[in-house]
Design a protein around this motif. Sequence first.
Motif, PDB file in Angstrom:
ATOM      1  N   UNK A  92     -45.127  23.789  19.878  1.00 39.62           N
ATOM      2  CA  UNK A  92     -45.537  22.321  20.256  1.00 39.62           C
ATOM      3  C   UNK A  92     -46.469  22.278  21.062  1.00 39.62           C
ATOM      4  N   UNK A  93     -46.788  22.945  22.162  1.00 39.14           N
ATOM      5  CA  UNK A  93     -47.928  23.306  22.998  1.00 39.14           C
ATOM      6  C   UNK A  93     -49.007  23.621  22.122  1.00 39.14           C
ATOM      7  N   UNK A  94     -49.114  24.656  21.425  1.00 39.23           N
ATOM      8  CA  UNK A  94     -50.010  25.089  20.326  1.00 39.23           C
ATOM      9  C   UNK A  94     -50.571  24.062  19.624  1.00 39.23           C
ATOM     10  N   UNK A  95     -49.414  23.166  18.900  1.00 41.32           N
ATOM     11  CA  UNK A  95     -50.064  22.365  17.999  1.00 41.32           C
ATOM     12  C   UNK A  95     -50.765  21.144  18.464  1.00 41.32           C
ATOM     13  N   UNK A  96     -50.379  20.706  19.646  1.00 38.28           N
ATOM     14  CA  UNK A  96     -50.913  19.700  20.796  1.00 38.28           C
ATOM     15  C   UNK A  96     -52.379  20.143  20.908  1.00 38.28           C
ATOM     16  N   UNK A  97     -52.528  21.269  21.425  1.00 39.22           N
ATOM     17  CA  UNK A  97     -53.827  21.989  21.977  1.00 39.22           C
ATOM     18  C   UNK A  97     -54.698  21.885  20.568  1.00 39.22           C
TER      19      UNK A  97
ATOM     20  N   UNK B 173     -54.728  20.012  18.126  1.00 44.84           N
ATOM     21  CA  UNK B 173     -55.146  18.612  17.699  1.00 44.84           C
ATOM     22  C   UNK B 173     -56.224  18.035  18.763  1.00 44.84           C
ATOM     23  N   UNK B 174     -56.001  18.167  20.143  1.00 46.53           N
ATOM     24  CA  UNK B 174     -57.067  18.104  21.147  1.00 46.53           C
ATOM     25  C   UNK B 174     -58.417  18.561  20.887  1.00 46.53           C
ATOM     26  N   UNK B 175     -58.380  19.752  19.945  1.00 46.89           N
ATOM     27  CA  UNK B 175     -59.760  20.619  19.826  1.00 46.89           C
ATOM     28  C   UNK B 175     -60.532  20.011  18.736  1.00 46.89           C
ATOM     29  N   UNK B 176     -59.608  19.363  17.651  1.00 50.67           N
ATOM     30  CA  UNK B 176     -60.303  18.790  16.584  1.00 50.67           C
ATOM     31  C   UNK B 176     -60.784  17.292  16.548  1.00 50.67           C
TER      32      UNK B 176
END
Length: 88
Positions: free
Chosen positions: A78-83, A85-88
């Motif tokens: 979940x942390x990897x997915x949120x990070x 999304x924030x980069x894109x």
Amino acid sequence: MSSEVLTVSSKGQVVLPAKLRKNLSIKSGDHLAVYTAGDVIMLKKIEMPKEEDFKSHLDEAQAWAKSVGYRESDVNDAITAVRARKRS
């Protein structure tokens, strides 16, 4: 509800009146959260949870996570997915 008029110092500081501090049990070293919306500023006293309260909430959260089938690796995913999304 009560209201007071405070003055901002040249250093950007305000003093909370003694009566207000007493009524809200605010002491030196206490922490306040600051919220803003437009031209409104709201302060809220932050109270750290007692260790036993924190442990109780943690135990409750862990029991819930187990009941719905979450694993520790799910948290990392979940942390990897949120990070990402924030980069894109």
